[in-house]
Motif scaffolding. Sequence first.
Motif, PDB file in Angstrom:
ATOM      1  N   PRO A  48       0.834  -1.211   0.000  1.00 28.56           N
ATOM      2  CA  PRO A  48       0.000   0.000   0.000  1.00 28.56           C
ATOM      3  C   PRO A  48       0.864   1.255   0.000  1.00 28.56           C
ATOM      4  O   PRO A  48       1.814   1.365   0.775  1.00 28.56           O
ATOM      5  CB  PRO A  48      -0.809  -0.129   1.294  1.00 28.56           C
ATOM      6  N   ASP A  49       0.557   2.197  -0.896  1.00 30.39           N
ATOM      7  CA  ASP A  49       1.359   3.415  -1.010  1.00 30.39           C
ATOM      8  C   ASP A  49       0.470   4.536  -1.531  1.00 30.39           C
ATOM      9  O   ASP A  49       0.086   4.539  -2.710  1.00 30.39           O
ATOM     10  CB  ASP A  49       2.539   3.183  -1.962  1.00 30.39           C
ATOM     11  N   ASN A  50       0.134   5.476  -0.654  1.00 29.71           N
ATOM     12  CA  ASN A  50      -0.732   6.587  -1.045  1.00 29.71           C
ATOM     13  C   ASN A  50      -0.109   7.458  -2.134  1.00 29.71           C
ATOM     14  O   ASN A  50      -0.816   8.128  -2.887  1.00 29.71           O
ATOM     15  CB  ASN A  50      -1.057   7.452   0.178  1.00 29.71           C
ATOM     16  N   ARG A  51       1.215   7.450  -2.236  1.00 33.67           N
ATOM     17  CA  ARG A  51       1.893   8.245  -3.258  1.00 33.67           C
ATOM     18  C   ARG A  51       1.540   7.758  -4.656  1.00 33.67           C
ATOM     19  O   ARG A  51       1.395   8.568  -5.583  1.00 33.67           O
ATOM     20  CB  ARG A  51       3.409   8.204  -3.051  1.00 33.67           C
ATOM     21  N   VAL A 236       7.288  -4.640  16.826  1.00 32.45           N
ATOM     22  CA  VAL A 236       6.123  -5.489  17.053  1.00 32.45           C
ATOM     23  C   VAL A 236       4.896  -4.801  16.457  1.00 32.45           C
ATOM     24  O   VAL A 236       4.634  -3.636  16.738  1.00 32.45           O
ATOM     25  CB  VAL A 236       5.887  -5.756  18.556  1.00 32.45           C
ATOM     26  N   ILE A 237       4.159  -5.526  15.627  1.00 34.42           N
ATOM     27  CA  ILE A 237       2.894  -5.039  15.075  1.00 34.42           C
ATOM     28  C   ILE A 237       1.768  -5.737  15.826  1.00 34.42           C
ATOM     29  O   ILE A 237       1.726  -6.974  15.877  1.00 34.42           O
ATOM     30  CB  ILE A 237       2.774  -5.343  13.570  1.00 34.42           C
ATOM     31  N   VAL A 238       0.873  -4.964  16.434  1.00 37.71           N
ATOM     32  CA  VAL A 238      -0.248  -5.528  17.185  1.00 37.71           C
ATOM     33  C   VAL A 238      -1.456  -5.642  16.253  1.00 37.71           C
ATOM     34  O   VAL A 238      -1.912  -4.650  15.686  1.00 37.71           O
ATOM     35  CB  VAL A 238      -0.598  -4.651  18.403  1.00 37.71           C
ATOM     36  N   ASN A 240      -5.274  -8.161  15.329  1.00 36.66           N
ATOM     37  CA  ASN A 240      -6.139  -9.312  15.530  1.00 36.66           C
ATOM     38  C   ASN A 240      -6.268  -9.950  14.153  1.00 36.66           C
ATOM     39  O   ASN A 240      -6.911  -9.388  13.255  1.00 36.66           O
ATOM     40  CB  ASN A 240      -7.515  -8.920  16.077  1.00 36.66           C
ATOM     41  N   ASN A 241      -5.621 -11.077  13.970  1.00 39.73           N
ATOM     42  CA  ASN A 241      -5.521 -11.673  12.639  1.00 39.73           C
ATOM     43  C   ASN A 241      -6.872 -12.023  12.043  1.00 39.73           C
ATOM     44  O   ASN A 241      -7.094 -11.908  10.830  1.00 39.73           O
ATOM     45  CB  ASN A 241      -4.626 -12.908  12.687  1.00 39.73           C
ATOM     46  N   SER A 242      -7.818 -12.460  12.889  1.00 41.56           N
ATOM     47  CA  SER A 242      -9.147 -12.823  12.387  1.00 41.56           C
ATOM     48  C   SER A 242      -9.893 -11.599  11.857  1.00 41.56           C
ATOM     49  O   SER A 242     -10.540 -11.657  10.808  1.00 41.56           O
ATOM     50  CB  SER A 242      -9.965 -13.495  13.491  1.00 41.56           C
ATOM     51  N   VAL A 243      -9.812 -10.486  12.582  1.00 46.87           N
ATOM     52  CA  VAL A 243     -10.449  -9.249  12.129  1.00 46.87           C
ATOM     53  C   VAL A 243      -9.830  -8.784  10.817  1.00 46.87           C
ATOM     54  O   VAL A 243     -10.525  -8.370   9.886  1.00 46.87           O
ATOM     55  CB  VAL A 243     -10.336  -8.146  13.207  1.00 46.87           C
ATOM     56  N   GLU A 244      -8.505  -8.859  10.734  1.00 48.68           N
ATOM     57  CA  GLU A 244      -7.825  -8.445   9.505  1.00 48.68           C
ATOM     58  C   GLU A 244      -8.236  -9.323   8.324  1.00 48.68           C
ATOM     59  O   GLU A 244      -8.387  -8.830   7.203  1.00 48.68           O
ATOM     60  CB  GLU A 244      -6.307  -8.501   9.694  1.00 48.68           C
ATOM     61  N   LEU A 264     -10.337   1.723  13.759  1.00 51.26           N
ATOM     62  CA  LEU A 264      -9.200   1.643  12.851  1.00 51.26           C
ATOM     63  C   LEU A 264      -9.347   2.641  11.715  1.00 51.26           C
ATOM     64  O   LEU A 264     -10.430   2.787  11.148  1.00 51.26           O
ATOM     65  CB  LEU A 264      -9.077   0.230  12.261  1.00 51.26           C
ATOM     66  N   THR A 265      -8.289   3.334  11.350  1.00 52.54           N
ATOM     67  CA  THR A 265      -8.316   4.259  10.213  1.00 52.54           C
ATOM     68  C   THR A 265      -7.860   3.580   8.928  1.00 52.54           C
ATOM     69  O   THR A 265      -8.118   4.066   7.831  1.00 52.54           O
ATOM     70  CB  THR A 265      -7.415   5.480  10.484  1.00 52.54           C
ATOM     71  N   GLU A 266      -7.176   2.459   9.061  1.00 52.91           N
ATOM     72  CA  GLU A 266      -6.755   1.651   7.923  1.00 52.91           C
ATOM     73  C   GLU A 266      -6.550   0.224   8.418  1.00 52.91           C
ATOM     74  O   GLU A 266      -6.411  -0.003   9.626  1.00 52.91           O
ATOM     75  CB  GLU A 266      -5.455   2.185   7.308  1.00 52.91           C
ATOM     76  N   PRO A 267      -6.535  -0.743   7.515  1.00 54.69           N
ATOM     77  CA  PRO A 267      -6.257  -2.112   7.964  1.00 54.69           C
ATOM     78  C   PRO A 267      -4.892  -2.192   8.639  1.00 54.69           C
ATOM     79  O   PRO A 267      -3.921  -1.587   8.177  1.00 54.69           O
ATOM     80  CB  PRO A 267      -6.277  -2.915   6.650  1.00 54.69           C
ATOM     81  N   GLY A 268      -4.822  -2.934   9.725  1.00 51.66           N
ATOM     82  CA  GLY A 268      -3.544  -3.120  10.394  1.00 51.66           C
ATOM     83  C   GLY A 268      -2.527  -3.794   9.485  1.00 51.66           C
ATOM     84  O   GLY A 268      -1.309  -3.624   9.652  1.00 51.66           O
ATOM     85  N   LEU A 269      -3.038  -4.545   8.505  1.00 50.90           N
ATOM     86  CA  LEU A 269      -2.148  -5.221   7.570  1.00 50.90           C
ATOM     87  C   LEU A 269      -1.301  -4.245   6.769  1.00 50.90           C
ATOM     88  O   LEU A 269      -0.181  -4.568   6.371  1.00 50.90           O
ATOM     89  CB  LEU A 269      -2.971  -6.079   6.599  1.00 50.90           C
ATOM     90  N   ASN A 270      -1.845  -3.049   6.508  1.00 53.25           N
ATOM     91  CA  ASN A 270      -1.060  -2.057   5.781  1.00 53.25           C
ATOM     92  C   ASN A 270       0.217  -1.719   6.551  1.00 53.25           C
ATOM     93  O   ASN A 270       1.284  -1.556   5.970  1.00 53.25           O
ATOM     94  CB  ASN A 270      -1.883  -0.795   5.548  1.00 53.25           C
ATOM     95  N   ARG A 271       0.079  -1.612   7.880  1.00 53.12           N
ATOM     96  CA  ARG A 271       1.254  -1.336   8.711  1.00 53.12           C
ATOM     97  C   ARG A 271       2.242  -2.504   8.639  1.00 53.12           C
ATOM     98  O   ARG A 271       3.458  -2.302   8.557  1.00 53.12           O
ATOM     99  CB  ARG A 271       0.847  -1.107  10.167  1.00 53.12           C
TER     100      ARG A 271
END
Length: 366
Positions: A48-51, A236-238, A240-244, A264-271
Amino acid sequence: MGLQCGIVGLPNVGKSTLFNAVSNNAKAQASNYRFCTIEPNVGLVDVPDNRLDALAEIVIPNRTVPTTIEFVDIAGLVKGASKGEGLGNKFLANIREVDAIIHVIRCFEDDNILREEGAINPISDKNIIDTELQLKDLDSVEKKIGKIQKQARVGGDVKAKHEYDILMQCQQCLSDGKNIRSLNFSKEDRALFADLCFLTEKPVLYVANVDEASILTGNKYSEALIKMAAEENAQVIVLNNSVEAQISDMEEEDKALFQSEYGLTEPGLNRLIRSAYKLLNLITYFTAGVQEVRAWTIHEGWKAPQAASVIHTDFEKGFIKAEVIAYDDFIQYKSEAACRENGKLRIEGKEYVVKDGDVMHFRFNV
């Protein structure tokens, strides 16, 4: 570029669920029993890249192509894997082939999900995996020491003696329960044991798989993991894998509403994906034309001809020059022509070190 991040961890910690969430083209069978994943699943993941989106809004190309990174879902390791327990040799070989490790650790309580290691203890779980990787590396280094020690001790081979000294430092490190990546070797010294492909030399990123209530705040388990990871300068990335996984399966219009319910403002997966990209010391440059706006992956520190080679090897062989516009300048002036008129388009040669976000056009002749 074919770089891979291997997702590892004990059985039933949420590895395959995480893989399902991040992968665009593969779904691992997430089941509640050991060795559900035996052959590693490989998924190509958009970075993911907003640019990229911002450039596409200006250029309005026929297509927009993000850069990608590969994730590999590797079966759950168990205690004794270094000795072959639980198909350990096969799984450790899979880890040896990846460029970085994403270590998933269970940081939630749920009696319905099997766990053979007793009470929830992320530090103990981390140490189990670390120990198995260290033992496998120790076996590798001791075999190599056995091959060169006579030459290093008896002969006058200075190079062999230096290599022996470096290997002995590696042996001591592993015997002390530490990872090879903690040693401050020079690039030249690391090349002496590159053939061993040490498992514990690979960069690592930890994922704390927490309960839903702890997505934003974390919990006592993730906090303990963060504290320990800080000692080795790891992130460390926190999540919830099921939610993601649920978010990744939704249509775009439904994602925002679902994310807002969890704050959440974006999926944690993006981080996670961006962090994995950074872990591998990767950066992105862009090409922007009417046919396509595209993101390209290169290693940080690459010069212009090397960067051009990811488009086509002929670009590197016949490299003449690169036309470069800084991303912020392109966004400000809205076109290549306007950047040129305002002196923001630079001509760079073979020694130019590409910067993250550069918008580039290569001139070559083959």
